[in-house]
Design a protein around this motif. Structure first.
Motif, PDB file in Angstrom:
ATOM      1  N   UNK A 146      38.938  43.047  24.779  1.00 43.89           N
ATOM      2  CA  UNK A 146      39.045  44.487  24.633  1.00 43.89           C
ATOM      3  C   UNK A 146      40.447  44.822  24.142  1.00 43.89           C
ATOM      4  N   UNK A 147      40.533  45.772  23.235  1.00 43.55           N
ATOM      5  CA  UNK A 147      41.802  46.341  22.810  1.00 43.55           C
ATOM      6  C   UNK A 147      41.885  47.721  23.449  1.00 43.55           C
ATOM      7  N   UNK A 148      42.981  47.990  24.118  1.00 40.72           N
ATOM      8  CA  UNK A 148      43.144  49.225  24.886  1.00 40.72           C
ATOM      9  C   UNK A 148      44.355  49.981  24.353  1.00 40.72           C
ATOM     10  N   UNK A 149      44.177  51.285  24.092  1.00 41.32           N
ATOM     11  CA  UNK A 149      45.279  52.162  23.701  1.00 41.32           C
ATOM     12  C   UNK A 149      45.389  53.236  24.766  1.00 41.32           C
ATOM     13  N   UNK A 150      46.479  53.195  25.510  1.00 45.02           N
ATOM     14  CA  UNK A 150      46.700  54.158  26.597  1.00 45.02           C
ATOM     15  C   UNK A 150      47.171  55.489  26.025  1.00 45.02           C
ATOM     16  N   UNK A 151      47.075  56.567  26.811  1.00 49.11           N
ATOM     17  CA  UNK A 151      47.459  57.883  26.299  1.00 49.11           C
ATOM     18  C   UNK A 151      48.890  57.969  25.757  1.00 49.11           C
ATOM     19  N   UNK A 152      49.787  57.089  26.219  1.00 48.82           N
ATOM     20  CA  UNK A 152      51.159  57.087  25.701  1.00 48.82           C
ATOM     21  C   UNK A 152      51.274  56.319  24.386  1.00 48.82           C
ATOM     22  N   UNK A 153      50.149  55.786  23.876  1.00 54.99           N
ATOM     23  CA  UNK A 153      50.135  55.051  22.621  1.00 54.99           C
ATOM     24  C   UNK A 153      50.375  53.558  22.774  1.00 54.99           C
ATOM     25  N   UNK A 154      50.679  53.097  23.985  1.00 55.83           N
ATOM     26  CA  UNK A 154      50.905  51.666  24.188  1.00 55.83           C
ATOM     27  C   UNK A 154      49.596  50.895  24.018  1.00 55.83           C
ATOM     28  N   UNK A 155      49.728  49.667  23.538  1.00 54.07           N
ATOM     29  CA  UNK A 155      48.569  48.815  23.282  1.00 54.07           C
ATOM     30  C   UNK A 155      48.514  47.699  24.318  1.00 54.07           C
ATOM     31  N   UNK A 156      47.308  47.431  24.786  1.00 54.38           N
ATOM     32  CA  UNK A 156      47.052  46.421  25.807  1.00 54.38           C
ATOM     33  C   UNK A 156      45.855  45.608  25.359  1.00 54.38           C
ATOM     34  N   UNK A 157      45.710  44.399  25.885  1.00 55.60           N
ATOM     35  CA  UNK A 157      44.563  43.572  25.538  1.00 55.60           C
ATOM     36  C   UNK A 157      44.019  42.894  26.794  1.00 55.60           C
ATOM     37  N   UNK A 158      42.701  42.732  26.818  1.00 54.79           N
ATOM     38  CA  UNK A 158      42.026  41.980  27.874  1.00 54.79           C
ATOM     39  C   UNK A 158      41.324  40.827  27.177  1.00 54.79           C
ATOM     40  N   UNK A 159      41.677  39.594  27.547  1.00 56.61           N
ATOM     41  CA  UNK A 159      41.042  38.414  26.975  1.00 56.61           C
ATOM     42  C   UNK A 159      40.356  37.630  28.084  1.00 56.61           C
ATOM     43  N   UNK A 160      39.077  37.469  27.981  1.00 63.79           N
ATOM     44  CA  UNK A 160      38.250  36.691  28.911  1.00 63.79           C
ATOM     45  C   UNK A 160      38.103  37.318  30.293  1.00 63.79           C
ATOM     46  N   UNK A 161      39.161  37.877  30.868  1.00 60.49           N
ATOM     47  CA  UNK A 161      39.029  38.527  32.172  1.00 60.49           C
ATOM     48  C   UNK A 161      40.167  39.517  32.382  1.00 60.49           C
ATOM     49  N   UNK A 162      39.942  40.450  33.284  1.00 57.50           N
ATOM     50  CA  UNK A 162      40.951  41.439  33.635  1.00 57.50           C
ATOM     51  C   UNK A 162      42.008  40.768  34.508  1.00 57.50           C
ATOM     52  N   UNK A 163      43.230  41.296  34.535  1.00 53.67           N
ATOM     53  CA  UNK A 163      43.694  42.590  34.054  1.00 53.67           C
ATOM     54  C   UNK A 163      44.114  42.545  32.584  1.00 53.67           C
TER      55      UNK A 163
END
Length: 147
Positions: A69-86
């Protein structure tokens, strides 16, 4: 087989699902706080993870084996989830996942928006195709003016 790209408060994705079939699907969702989440990989795992996030993260998180998953938080920061959270944070200002990730990132670094990059990638990546879905982060709310 997918292209999901994020840059400048926007996330874009192709809509092709392929396997022994070829369908169209929404690959980006927006959470209640405005966060954008796009998925690539084994689709039923991506969708389970997106539903878990949409449902308020109740219970154990689903596994994302062979997916991300590619995640874009409301502040514009980018995060990624690969295979399992977090999820973990990225330092990049643009990012892409899926089979079209490399050409999409190259296109964004050359000046294209996330939507333009995914459209471009759909022309060269057989795992991605139109139409392109585009979601934007909500505009920050301005504080009420005092009178």
């Amino acid at each position: 087989m997918t292209t999901v790209a994020a840059k400048d408060g926007c996330m874009a994705a192709d809509t092709q699902l392929s396997g022994e079939y070829r369908f169209r699907a929404q690959k980006i969702v927006q959470l209640a706080d405005g966060t954008l989440v796009g998925g690539a990989g084994t689709w039923h795992r991506c969708w389970a993870a997106m539903c878990w996030l949409l449902g308020g993260e109740q219970g154990d998180p689903p596994k994302l084996k062979d997916s991300c998953l590619l995640v874009m938080k409301p502040d514009g920061s980018l995060w990624i989830v690969e295979d399992e959270f977090p999820a973990f944070p990225l330092l990049d200002r643009e990012a892409a996942i899926g089979s079209g990730a490399a050409p999409a990132v190259a296109a964004m670094r050359a000046g294209m928006s996330a939507g333009e990059a995914v459209k471009h990638t759909c022309r060269i990546d057989c795992g991605s195709s139109d139409p392109v879905q585009l979601l934007k982060l909500p505009k920050p709310k301005r504080p009420a003016r005092k009178r």
